[in-house]
Scaffold this motif. Structure first.
Motif, mmCIF file in Angstrom:
data_model
loop_
_atom_site.group_PDB
_atom_site.id
_atom_site.type_symbol
_atom_site.label_atom_id
_atom_site.label_comp_id
_atom_site.label_asym_id
_atom_site.label_seq_id
_atom_site.Cartn_x
_atom_site.Cartn_y
_atom_site.Cartn_z
ATOM 1 N N PHE A 145 14.369 20.121 65.900
ATOM 2 C CA PHE A 145 13.665 21.384 66.138
ATOM 3 C C PHE A 145 13.007 21.369 67.508
ATOM 4 O O PHE A 145 13.017 22.378 68.225
ATOM 5 N N VAL A 146 12.418 20.233 67.860
ATOM 6 C CA VAL A 146 11.896 20.017 69.210
ATOM 7 C C VAL A 146 12.449 18.692 69.719
ATOM 8 O O VAL A 146 12.844 17.830 68.930
ATOM 9 N N PRO A 147 12.497 18.501 71.035
ATOM 10 C CA PRO A 147 13.001 17.238 71.578
ATOM 11 C C PRO A 147 12.117 16.065 71.174
ATOM 12 O O PRO A 147 10.952 16.234 70.815
ATOM 13 N N ASP A 148 12.678 14.856 71.228
ATOM 14 C CA ASP A 148 11.897 13.659 70.915
ATOM 15 C C ASP A 148 10.738 13.493 71.889
ATOM 16 O O ASP A 148 9.651 13.044 71.513
ATOM 17 N N GLN A 149 10.983 13.848 73.140
ATOM 18 C CA GLN A 149 9.916 13.788 74.137
ATOM 19 C C GLN A 149 9.155 15.109 74.118
ATOM 20 O O GLN A 149 9.746 16.181 74.200
ATOM 21 N N THR A 150 7.832 15.027 73.989
ATOM 22 C CA THR A 150 7.015 16.226 73.882
ATOM 23 C C THR A 150 7.238 17.156 75.066
ATOM 24 O O THR A 150 7.078 16.748 76.219
#
Length: 228
Positions: A52-57
């Protein structure tokens, strides 16, 4: 003249008076606005899926492309309080409004609608939505972008979701969902060259609501989510 002990004559009147007072109190309690009472319990059930979101913020206000279906596993709990803030009668806005209503009905969210009465009422309509203290304010209608840009930075504890548009410089409490054909940004900026009212299909609008709500419920608000 015959007199009566003080307690004899008024007894029935006092009984009826007490009953009447109880009935009135019950009616008043029944008419009390449930939104006047702070809502308790969790806002969401489930969790966001992988991708849903990348592993890196992502950086603040970044554009995020969620993996298809990664938003399906999280929904609001019953009674989640949503204010639909809207202005305009164009087809894109109507489709967004219908999508928000359908989403709320499906998940048992408590939905209220605030409609701006005209161009001079846009900022006041945002304030009216804020005054209800909902869990989430959902905006539908491009004309609301500039009023939201004006008001949202002063209300960082209130979550906002902008559908089919975005704020040019949003604060962390503003989430947006866009796609090819959407993306109006206000503040005197030109309409995107790819802007296409026909892209605001019922299915696309429904997906936008699901993605944006999932982001807020899952603690991943504050970004622009791009759906394909």
């Amino acid at each position: 003249m015959t007199t009566h002990p003080r307690s004899a004559v008024p007894l029935r009147a006092r009984a009826w008076g007490a009953l009447g007072a109880a009935v009135v109190a019950t009616l008043l309690a029944g008419c009390a606005d449930p939104w006047d009472t702070p809502r308790t319990g969790p806002s969401a059930s489930g969790s966001l899926g992988a991708g849903f979101v990348p592993d890196q913020t992502p950086s603040p206000a970044a554009t995020v492309v969620p993996a298809p279906g990664s938003w399906d596993g999280i929904v609001p709990t019953s009674g989640y309080r949503v204010v639909l803030l809207t202005y305009g009668d164009d087809e894109p806005t109507r489709n967004l409004v219908a999508a928000v209503a359908a989403w709320a009905d499906t998940h048992g969210a408590d939905l209220r609608t605030v409609r701006a009465d005209g161009p001079d009422d846009l900022v006041a309509a945002v304030v009216r939505a804020l005054d209800l203290h909902p869990d989430l304010v959902v905006s539908a209608g491009d004309a609301l972008v500039d009023p939201l840009a004006l008001v949202t930075p002063s209300h960082l504890d209130q979550q906002f979701l902008v559908l089919g548009a975005e704020l040019a410089e949003p604060t962390h409490n503003v989430t947006a969902v866009d796609w090819t054909g959407a993306g109006f940004r206000g503040e005197g900026l030109s309409v995107p060259s790819a802007y296409d009212p026909a892209s605001f299909t019922p299915d696309r609008c429904a997906e936008a609501v699901q993605v944006g709500a999932a982001a807020v419920l899952g603690g991943q608000g504050g970004y622009v989510y791009w759906i394909r």
